[in-house]
Design an enzyme around this catalytic site. Structure first.
Site, short mmCIF file in Angstrom:
data_model
loop_
_atom_site.label_atom_id
_atom_site.label_comp_id
_atom_site.label_asym_id
_atom_site.label_seq_id
_atom_site.Cartn_x
_atom_site.Cartn_y
_atom_site.Cartn_z
NE ARG A 40 40.92 36.13 41.88
CZ ARG A 40 40.94 37.29 41.27
NH1 ARG A 40 40.33 37.45 40.14
NH2 ARG A 40 41.56 38.30 41.82
CG HIS B 239 37.60 40.00 38.44
ND1 HIS B 239 36.85 39.48 39.46
CD2 HIS B 239 36.75 40.75 37.71
CE1 HIS B 239 35.61 39.90 39.36
NE2 HIS B 239 35.53 40.68 38.31
CE1 TYR C 279 44.36 41.23 42.28
CE2 TYR C 279 44.59 42.85 40.53
CZ TYR C 279 44.00 41.71 41.03
OH TYR C 279 43.08 41.05 40.27
#
Ligand SMILES: [Mg+2]
Length: 339
Positions: free
Chosen positions: A252, A256, A265
């Site tokens: 991806r 998210h 992160y």
């Protein structure tokens, strides 16, 4: 004494590599490739607009399909009308190709039940997007069982992310799919992150595909940034009288969901590498190198996509608010009143 009682191999499939080189003879001609390219571009234009709507308070939490267009487009082309598609989310290309409208997808992510009530008869039997992680696998196993009991030559195809492969629902489905030889194709869209949990922390398994071995399910890896590989392998899995399955891996590029900020992160270098491998420019570069696509055609297609998306967004924004009681209307056969 040690005897090997079983041995396994996970195969990897790729046609068009990250540098846009053909590494396996193409099963499609250029006209077919352009069609697929256009679908991926349209999906991206829609996706970017949906993110903009969310960021400006005009849409609820929205899981982007950015960078995963090849998987969803490949699924859309591989499925036949009589199959049933059960999506987690992010599979907007496939949903649209099945007949789900952009307005319905936007309504769904605005919290409206109308987004699940697909008006196009060709999408009527497909299941709604399923946010609870992994639960759609059980639903799809149920659909596949029905096909098997009715002796119908149809397949169910279900998708999930890498994180869902740690869920009980996922393993239970693998088991029943193998034991009952269900006409079910399971696709894992591995984008390497389950929200903020990296793939390496998610599972110690070498590949996610090998999780199918324990269930007696055929499994393989596919380059999820290669539309040709995705579609060819999924079409084959569907064709095998739908008794076998083929998990698929992809990477991806997006957060998210829009409720998430991956920059907190995820390493910048990792993102740069992922952008180099993404599916749309990979196919575009190939088509341009073959003189099958030009920057002028690109511009005119982008304009067409923007117009189409804007028209749908207008319809969505002008839709009447959903009646409050609809929140409960579809949960039970008969409404339950507390006196
Ligand atoms: Mg993921």
């Amino acid at each position: 004494m040690v005897i090997a009682v079983a041995e396994f191999k996970i195969s990897y499939y790729q046609y068009l590599d990250a540098e846009s080189n053909i590494v396996t003879p193409l099963p499609f001609n250029h006209t077919q490739l352009i069609k697929r390219y256009k679908t991926m571009v349209l999906t991206r234009v829609f996706d970017l607009k949906a993110i903009a709507l969310q960021r400006t308070g005009q849409l609820g939490t929205y899981p982007s399909s950015l960078g995963q267009e090849a998987v969803s487009t490949g699924i859309g082309y591989a499925l036949k009308p009589e199959d049933v598609f059960s999506t987690f989310y992010r599979d907007y290309a496939a949903q649209m190709m099945r007949g789900v409208t952009m307005e319905e997808i936007l309504l769904y992510w605005s919290g409206s039940e109308r987004g699940n009530d697909y008006q196009n008869p060709s999408a009527k039997e497909d299941l709604p997007a399923c946010v609870p992680i992994g639960s759609q696998y059980l639903h799809a196993a149920g659909v596949a069982t029905a096909f098997k009991l009715r002796k119908q030559p149809r397949a169910a195809l279900v998708t999930c992310g890498d994180g869902a492969t740690s869920q009980g629902d996922f393993y239970e489905t693998l088991n029943v799919a193998g034991a009952w030889q269900l006409p079910l194709v399971m696709v894992v869209e591995n984008n390497q992150w389950a929200i903020s949990v990296p793939r390496a922390h998610q599972s110690h398994a070498q590949t996610l595909a090998q999780k199918g071995i324990a269930g007696g399910v055929d499994c393989e890896q596919v380059d999820g940034n290669d539309i040709i590989a995705v579609e060819s392998r999924i079409a084959l899995a569907l064709k095998k009288a739908r008794e076998n399955k083929g998990p698929t891996l992809t990477y991806r590029l997006s957060d998210h969901t829009t409720a998430d900020d991956a920059s907190r992160y995820r390493d910048k270098k990792e993102m740069e590498r992922a952008w180099k491998e993404e599916p749309i420019s990979r196919l575009k570069n190939y088509l341009i190198s073959q003189n099958s696509w030009s920057e002028e055609e690109e511009k005119s297609w982008l304009n067409h996509c923007s117009e189409k998306v804007e028209a749908s967004v207008k319809t969505y924004l002008n839709s009447t608010p959903e009646p409050m009681e609809n929140m409960f209307k579809f949960h039970y056969d008969k409404p339950y009143h507390v006196s």
